[in-house]
Design an enzyme around this catalytic site. Structure first.
Site, mmCIF file in Angstrom:
data_model
loop_
_atom_site.group_PDB
_atom_site.id
_atom_site.type_symbol
_atom_site.label_atom_id
_atom_site.label_comp_id
_atom_site.label_asym_id
_atom_site.label_seq_id
_atom_site.Cartn_x
_atom_site.Cartn_y
_atom_site.Cartn_z
ATOM 1 N N ARG A 4 -13.455 13.841 14.002
ATOM 2 C CA ARG A 4 -14.346 12.707 13.744
ATOM 3 C C ARG A 4 -14.976 12.132 14.999
ATOM 4 O O ARG A 4 -16.146 11.767 14.997
ATOM 5 C CB ARG A 4 -13.540 11.604 13.053
ATOM 6 C CG ARG A 4 -13.128 12.041 11.693
ATOM 7 C CD ARG A 4 -12.273 11.032 11.001
ATOM 8 N NE ARG A 4 -11.985 11.549 9.671
ATOM 9 C CZ ARG A 4 -11.178 10.983 8.807
ATOM 10 N NH1 ARG A 4 -10.559 9.870 9.128
ATOM 11 N NH2 ARG A 4 -10.991 11.504 7.623
ATOM 12 N N ALA A 57 2.330 2.916 2.425
ATOM 13 C CA ALA A 57 3.514 2.835 3.284
ATOM 14 C C ALA A 57 4.513 1.824 2.729
ATOM 15 O O ALA A 57 5.708 2.110 2.614
ATOM 16 C CB ALA A 57 3.097 2.467 4.712
ATOM 17 N N GLY A 58 4.020 0.637 2.382
ATOM 18 C CA GLY A 58 4.922 -0.426 1.929
ATOM 19 C C GLY A 58 5.538 -0.130 0.565
ATOM 20 O O GLY A 58 6.751 -0.311 0.369
ATOM 21 N N GLY A 72 0.873 -1.177 0.000
ATOM 22 C CA GLY A 72 0.000 0.000 0.000
ATOM 23 C C GLY A 72 0.907 1.223 0.000
ATOM 24 O O GLY A 72 2.102 1.128 -0.330
ATOM 25 N N LEU A 109 -2.648 9.227 5.213
ATOM 26 C CA LEU A 109 -1.832 9.174 3.992
ATOM 27 C C LEU A 109 -0.501 9.863 4.269
ATOM 28 O O LEU A 109 0.566 9.404 3.851
ATOM 29 C CB LEU A 109 -2.562 9.856 2.834
ATOM 30 C CG LEU A 109 -3.934 9.263 2.469
ATOM 31 C CD1 LEU A 109 -4.516 9.976 1.255
ATOM 32 C CD2 LEU A 109 -3.830 7.768 2.173
ATOM 33 N N ARG A 164 -7.416 9.985 15.072
ATOM 34 C CA ARG A 164 -6.653 10.516 13.944
ATOM 35 C C ARG A 164 -7.428 11.628 13.262
ATOM 36 O O ARG A 164 -8.635 11.493 13.024
ATOM 37 C CB ARG A 164 -6.369 9.410 12.927
ATOM 38 C CG ARG A 164 -5.762 9.933 11.651
ATOM 39 C CD ARG A 164 -5.414 8.838 10.700
ATOM 40 N NE ARG A 164 -6.549 8.207 10.050
ATOM 41 C CZ ARG A 164 -7.205 8.693 8.999
ATOM 42 N NH1 ARG A 164 -6.873 9.854 8.481
ATOM 43 N NH2 ARG A 164 -8.215 8.022 8.465
HETATM 44 C C1 LIG Z 1 -12.648 4.493 2.562
HETATM 45 C C2 LIG Z 1 -11.420 5.115 3.162
HETATM 46 C C3 LIG Z 1 -11.050 6.404 2.819
HETATM 47 C C4 LIG Z 1 -9.911 6.982 3.375
HETATM 48 N N1 LIG Z 1 -9.570 8.258 3.028
HETATM 49 C C5 LIG Z 1 -8.458 8.811 3.558
HETATM 50 C C6 LIG Z 1 -8.061 10.117 3.196
HETATM 51 O O1 LIG Z 1 -8.716 10.791 2.407
HETATM 52 N N2 LIG Z 1 -6.940 10.622 3.754
HETATM 53 C C7 LIG Z 1 -6.174 9.920 4.630
HETATM 54 O O2 LIG Z 1 -5.148 10.430 5.088
HETATM 55 N N3 LIG Z 1 -6.520 8.658 4.964
HETATM 56 C C8 LIG Z 1 -7.621 8.082 4.458
HETATM 57 N N4 LIG Z 1 -7.975 6.814 4.813
HETATM 58 C C9 LIG Z 1 -7.040 6.005 5.611
HETATM 59 C C10 LIG Z 1 -5.895 5.515 4.709
HETATM 60 O O3 LIG Z 1 -6.401 5.185 3.448
HETATM 61 C C11 LIG Z 1 -5.184 4.290 5.261
HETATM 62 O O4 LIG Z 1 -4.894 4.457 6.621
HETATM 63 C C12 LIG Z 1 -3.880 4.060 4.527
HETATM 64 O O5 LIG Z 1 -4.085 4.048 3.137
HETATM 65 C C13 LIG Z 1 -3.223 2.758 4.967
HETATM 66 O O6 LIG Z 1 -2.086 2.553 4.164
HETATM 67 P P1 LIG Z 1 -1.099 1.375 4.497
HETATM 68 O O7 LIG Z 1 -0.035 1.403 3.457
HETATM 69 O O8 LIG Z 1 -0.677 1.446 5.913
HETATM 70 O O9 LIG Z 1 -1.988 0.045 4.362
HETATM 71 P P2 LIG Z 1 -2.843 -0.554 3.128
HETATM 72 O O10 LIG Z 1 -3.053 0.399 2.035
HETATM 73 O O11 LIG Z 1 -4.034 -1.205 3.755
HETATM 74 O O12 LIG Z 1 -1.902 -1.664 2.545
HETATM 75 C C14 LIG Z 1 -1.685 -2.874 3.219
HETATM 76 C C15 LIG Z 1 -0.819 -3.751 2.339
HETATM 77 O O13 LIG Z 1 -0.405 -4.869 3.104
HETATM 78 C C16 LIG Z 1 -0.696 -6.065 2.412
HETATM 79 N N5 LIG Z 1 -0.934 -7.072 3.455
HETATM 80 C C17 LIG Z 1 -1.704 -6.963 4.558
HETATM 81 N N6 LIG Z 1 -1.610 -8.085 5.298
HETATM 82 C C18 LIG Z 1 -0.764 -8.901 4.644
HETATM 83 C C19 LIG Z 1 -0.275 -10.202 4.897
HETATM 84 N N7 LIG Z 1 -0.599 -10.900 5.990
HETATM 85 N N8 LIG Z 1 0.567 -10.751 3.980
HETATM 86 C C20 LIG Z 1 0.929 -10.072 2.850
HETATM 87 N N9 LIG Z 1 0.491 -8.840 2.580
HETATM 88 C C21 LIG Z 1 -0.343 -8.265 3.466
HETATM 89 C C22 LIG Z 1 -1.852 -5.755 1.500
HETATM 90 O O14 LIG Z 1 -1.856 -6.636 0.404
HETATM 91 C C23 LIG Z 1 -1.513 -4.306 1.109
HETATM 92 O O15 LIG Z 1 -0.582 -4.332 0.037
HETATM 93 C C24 LIG Z 1 -9.126 6.244 4.286
HETATM 94 C C25 LIG Z 1 -9.507 4.957 4.651
HETATM 95 C C26 LIG Z 1 -10.658 4.406 4.116
HETATM 96 C C27 LIG Z 1 -11.094 3.079 4.613
#
Ligand SMILES: Cc1cc2nc3c(=O)[nH]c(=O)nc-3n(C[C@H](O)[C@H](O)[C@H](O)COP(=O)(O)OP(=O)(O)OC[C@H]3O[C@@H](n4cnc5c(N)ncnc54)[C@H](O)[C@@H]3O)c2cc1C
Length: 636
Positions: free
Chosen positions: A329, A43-44, A41, A440, A434
Site C-alpha cells: 500500500r 480483537a475485543g 470489535g 484481521l 501493514r
Molecule cells: C474500510 C476498511 C476496510 C478494511 N478491510 C480490511 C481487510 O479486508 N482486512 C484486514 O485485515 N483489515 C482490514 N481493515 C482493518 C481492520 O478492519 C481493523 O484494523 C480491525 O477491524 C480493527 O479491529 P479492532 O478490534 O482492533 O478495533 P475495532 O473494530 O475498531 O473495535 C473497537 C472497539 O472498541 C470500542 N471502543 C473504542 N474506544 C472506546 C472507548 N473509549 N470506550 C469504550 N469502547 C470503545 C468500540 O466500540 C469497538 O467495539 C479495514 C479497515 C477499514 C477502515
C-alpha cells in the site's frame, strides 16, 4: 530499557515454549478473577468470549449500541493465513518474511513469527464458528492475493470479510453472555484508566445515553479500542473511531509507540466536495484484477474509453514488473500521489487514478467479476453514480490504518502492569506498513489465542490485593473525568467541534500525511498548540452533559486528537529516515523510494507522556533481525 520479554531460543519454538512456561489458573479458581475488556470489535469480542469461555468473570465495554457495529464490520477484502491450500509456495516462514519486509523492517521478529503461526488456527476457528468464507466449486476454501506478496493466502467472504468474522466473534460472545460469564456494557465510553500502585485496576466510563459517570474495578484491564486514523478527520474509518481510550491510558503512563506510523490506503473513492466528512475504501482485493493507470499526457481531458492503449501509463506494472498492481500500500499510494502531482491525475479534481476492470471482464466474464467483487461495485456506483463495469473506477489514497499504538511486550502487556492491549490499538506486528488482510489476522490472533494464554499467566503469577471502586483512586479518577466534561461544556465559544477537527485533519494530512518534511512538521508543531488553545477557549457544544449529546462526545474525542497529533508530528520529525508509510522527503532513494537508515533508526520509538507543556521522553526498543535479512525493500 524496554523489555519485550521475548522468550529465548529458536523463533519457531518461542510461542510454544512461552505457552508451556506460562502458569495456568485452575478451572475452579478462574471465576474468582475479574477482567475488563474495553472494545467488542474483532480483537475485543474474541478476547472477551474466549476468556469468558475459560471461566473468568468478564465485563466488556463498548461505546456502540451492539458489538456488531464495531468498526471491524467494515473490513472488506480478507484475512491472511499461511495455510498453503494452493500449494503455491506459502509457509509460516513466508508469511513471517513477507510481513517483516512489508513493514519495512520496523517490527519485532518474534511477534510476527507468532502471528504467522497462529494464522493457521484462526481459519480453523472461524470455519468451526460457521463463518461463510468463499469456497471454490469443489467446496475447498478459496483464496486470493493481496499487496506485497506473490502467493494467494487471503481468505475472504466476498467483500464483507470483517462483517462475517465479526458475526462469528459476536456469536461466541453472545454464548458467554447467555452463560453469564461475560457482562456487556453498551453505549459506555471509557474516559480514564484507574491505576492503583502502578497497576491498571479499573476504568471510568460515561454512559452515552444518560451522561452518568461510573467506575469499574477488575484484576486486569484489556484495551481493544481500535485505531486513530480519524486524527486526519477524513479517513476510511467509521466516524466514531477515536483515540480516547489509548490516549488516556498514555496520559496515565502507558508508552505510545511509533505514533507517526500511519497507513494511507491507495484505493479509496476520491474526495468529491469540501463538505465531505468521510472517505470510502474500495478494497485492495480489487487490485487482483483491476489495472491501475493514468494518461501519459498531462492535463488529459478525454474520457478513459477514448484514450488508446499506447497513450496509457500502467505505471505500477511498468515500475514494479514483479508485483505489478499488487505492490504494498505505501508504494502504491506514493506512486499515485506522484503521478497526480505531475498533473496526470484524473477526475474533476485531478486527484485520482483509474482502476480498470475491462481486461478482467474480457478474460473472466462479467458474471465472475460480479460474483467476486459485486458489492464493492455497488458501493462505488451508489457513491459516484458511475458503473465501474463500464468505465474504470477512480481511486485516490486516503488515511486508513494506524500501525502505531500503545507499546506492548510479547505478552501484549503495556508498560502499565495489568494493562493489556490488543488489535489495532497496540503497535505490535506491522512495523512501518501493514500488509493488506493482516489486521484481521492480528486482531483475532490477539483475541482468540494470545491474550487467553498471557492474561491467565499474569493472574496465576501475581498477588493481587482485593480492591473495589470504594478505593480513593477511583473517586479521584471519576472526579477528573467529570471536571473535564464540565470544562468542555463551560467554554461556550463560537466554533463547533467539527470545525476544529477539520482544521486539525487538514493540517495533519498536509504535513504528516503521505509525505513529511522537516519544514512541514515544524509548521504543524507550531500550529497544533495554537489550535488546542483556541479549542479550549472558543469551543461551542450544544446541549448538556446529562443526556445523549453527540456534540459533547465529539468534542471530548477531539480534545485527545489535538494532543495525539502533536506526538505524531514529534515522532515523525524525530525519525529522520523514511520507512514504509513514513516518507520523509529528505530520505529517499534516487528512484524516489523510502530510504531507511538502519544504523540510526532500527528501533521502535516509545514515547512517555510528561504533561501537556512538557516534551515527551523517547524510549527505544532496539530491533534486531536474526531471521530476515535487512535489505532495501524492492518490489521490482
Ligand atoms: C474500510 C476498511 C476496510 C478494511 N478491510 C480490511 C481487510 O479486508 N482486512 C484486514 O485485515 N483489515 C482490514 N481493515 C482493518 C481492520 O478492519 C481493523 O484494523 C480491525 O477491524 C480493527 O479491529 P479492532 O478490534 O482492533 O478495533 P475495532 O473494530 O475498531 O473495535 C473497537 C472497539 O472498541 C470500542 N471502543 C473504542 N474506544 C472506546 C472507548 N473509549 N470506550 C469504550 N469502547 C470503545 C468500540 O466500540 C469497538 O467495539 C479495514 C479497515 C477499514 C477502515
Amino acid at each position: 530499557m524496554l523489555d519485550a520479554r521475548i522468550p529465548p531460543g529458536p523463533i519457531e519454538q518461542n510461542w510454544d515454549k512461552c505457552r508451556f512456561d506460562m502458569k495456568l489458573v485452575n478451572p475452579a479458581n478462574r471465576r474468582k478473577h475479574s477482567i475488563i475488556v474495553v472494545g467488542s470489535g474483532l480483537a475485543g469480542a474474541a478476547a472477551a468470549a474466549t476468556l469468558g469461555q475459560q471461566g473468568y468473570r468478564v465485563q466488556c465495554f463498548s461505546y456502540h449500541d451492539t458489538p456488531r457495529r464495531a468498526h471491524s464490520i467494515a473490513a472488506q477484502g480478507g484475512i491472511n493465513a499461511a495455510k498453503n491450500y494452493r500449494n503455491d509456495g506459502d509457509s509460516i516462514f513466508r508469511l513471517f518474511y513477507d510481513t517483516v519486509k512489508g513493514g519495512d523492517f520496523r517490527s519485532r521478529e518474534a511477534n510476527v513469527y507468532r502471528l504467522a503461526t497462529v494464522s493457521l488456527n484462526i481459519i480453523d476457528q472461524c470455519v468451526a464458528q460457521g463463518v461463510p468464507f468463499a469456497r471454490e466449486y469443489g467446496g475447498l476454501l478459496d483464496t486470493r492475493s493481496f499487496g506485497g506478496v506473490q502467493v494467494q493466502r487471503t481468505f475472504y467472504a466476498r467483500g464483507q470479510t470483517g462483517q462475517q468474522l465479526l458475526l462469528g466473534a459476536y456469536q461466541a460472545l453472545e454464548e458467554q453472555l447467555a452463560a453469564g460469564t461475560v457482562t456487556m456494557h453498551i453505549r459506555s465510553e471509557l474516559l480514564d484508566v484507574v491505576i492503583v500502585d502502578g497497576r491498571a485496576r479499573g476504568i471510568v466510563t460515561r454512559d452515552l445515553v444518560t451522561g452518568r459517570i461510573t467506575s469499574h474495578a477488575a484484576d486486569v484491564v484489556v484495551l481493544a479500542t481500535g485505531g486513530y486514523s480519524n486524527v486526519f478527520y477524513l479517513s476510511t474509518n467509521a466516524k466514531a473511531c477515536n483515540c480516547t481510550a489509548i490516549w488516556r491510558a498514555h496520559r496515565r503512563g502507558a508508552l505510545f509507540a511509533n505514533p507517526c506510523f500511519t497507513q494511507i490506503h491507495p484505493t479509496c473513492i476520491p474526495l468529491s466536495s469540501e463538505h465531505q466528512s468521510k472517505l470510502t475504501l474500495m478494497s485492495e482485493s480489487l487490485r487482483n484484477d483491476g489495472r491501475v493507470w493514468v494518461p501519459k499526457k498531462k492535463g488529459e481531458t478525454r474520457a478513459p474509453e477514448d484514450i488508446p492503449e499506447n497513450e496509457r501509463d500502467y505505471y505500477l506494472e511498468r515500475r514494479y514488473p514483479s508485483f505489478g498492481n499488487l505492490v504494498p500500500r505505501d508504494v502504491a499510494s506514493r506512486n499515485a500521489k506522484e503521478v497526480c502531482d505531475e498533473g496526470r491525475g484524473v477526475g474533476p479534481s485531478g486527484q485520482g487514478v483509474y482502476l480498470d476492470f475491462a481486461d478482467a471482464i474480457q478474460r473472466l466474464g462479467l458474471p465472475t467479476v460480479r460474483e467476486k467483487y459485486g458489492n464493492l461495485f455497488d458501493i462505488y456506483e451508489r457513491i459516484t453514480g458511475e458503473d465501474a463495469y463500464a468505465v474504470p473506477m477512480r481511486i485516490y489514497p486516503a488515511p486508513h490504518y494506524t500501525m502505531g499504538g500503545l507499546w506492548v511486550d510479547y505478552h501484549l502487556m503495556s508498560t502499565i502492569s495489568e494493562l493489556f492491549v490488543a488489535g489495532e490499538a497496540n503497535f505490535s506486528d506491522h512495523g512501518a506498513n501493514r500488509l493488506g488482510a493482516s489486521a484481521l489476522m492480528q486482531g483475532l490472533a490477539d483475541g482468540y489465542f494470545v491474550l487467553p494464554a498471557t492474561v491467565p499467566d499474569y493472574l496465576a503469577t501475581t498477588k493481587l490485593e482485593p480492591l473495589d471502586t470504594s478505593h480513593p483512586t477511583f473517586a479521584a479518577a471519576k472526579d477528573d473525568v467529570g471536571q473535564r466534561i464540565e470544562k468542555l461544556l463551560e467554554v461556550k465559544g463560537n466554533r463547533s467541534p467539527d470545525s476544529f477537527h477539520k482544521e486539525l485533519g487538514k493540517l495533519m494530512w498536509d504535513e504528516c500525511g503521505m509525505a513529511r518534511s522537516e519544514a512541514g512538521l515544524r509548521k504543524a508543531l507550531a500550529r497544533i498548540p495554537e489550535l488546542r488553545e483556541e479549542f479550549w477557549h472558543n469551543l461551542r457544544i450544544v446541549g448538556g452533559g446529562e443526556e445523549l449529546n453527540q456534540s459533547l462526545e465529539k468534542a471530548n474525542r477531539i480534545s485527545d486528537f489535538l494532543e495525539l497529533a502533536e506526538l505524531m508530528c514529534i515522532d515523525a520529525l524525530d525519525r529522520k529516515e523514511s520507512c514504509g508509510g513514513h516518507f520523509r522527503v529528505e530520505s529517499q532513494t534516487p528512484e524516489g523510494e523510502a530510504k531507511r537508515d538502519d544504523a540510526n533508526f532500527s528501533y521502535s520509538a516509545a514515547w512517555e507522556w510528561k504533561g501537556l507543556d512538557q516534551a515527551p521522553v523517547l524510549h527505544k526498543e532496539p530491533l534486531t533481525f536474526e531471521y530476515v535479512h535487512l535489505a532495501q525493500r524492492s518490489y521490482k
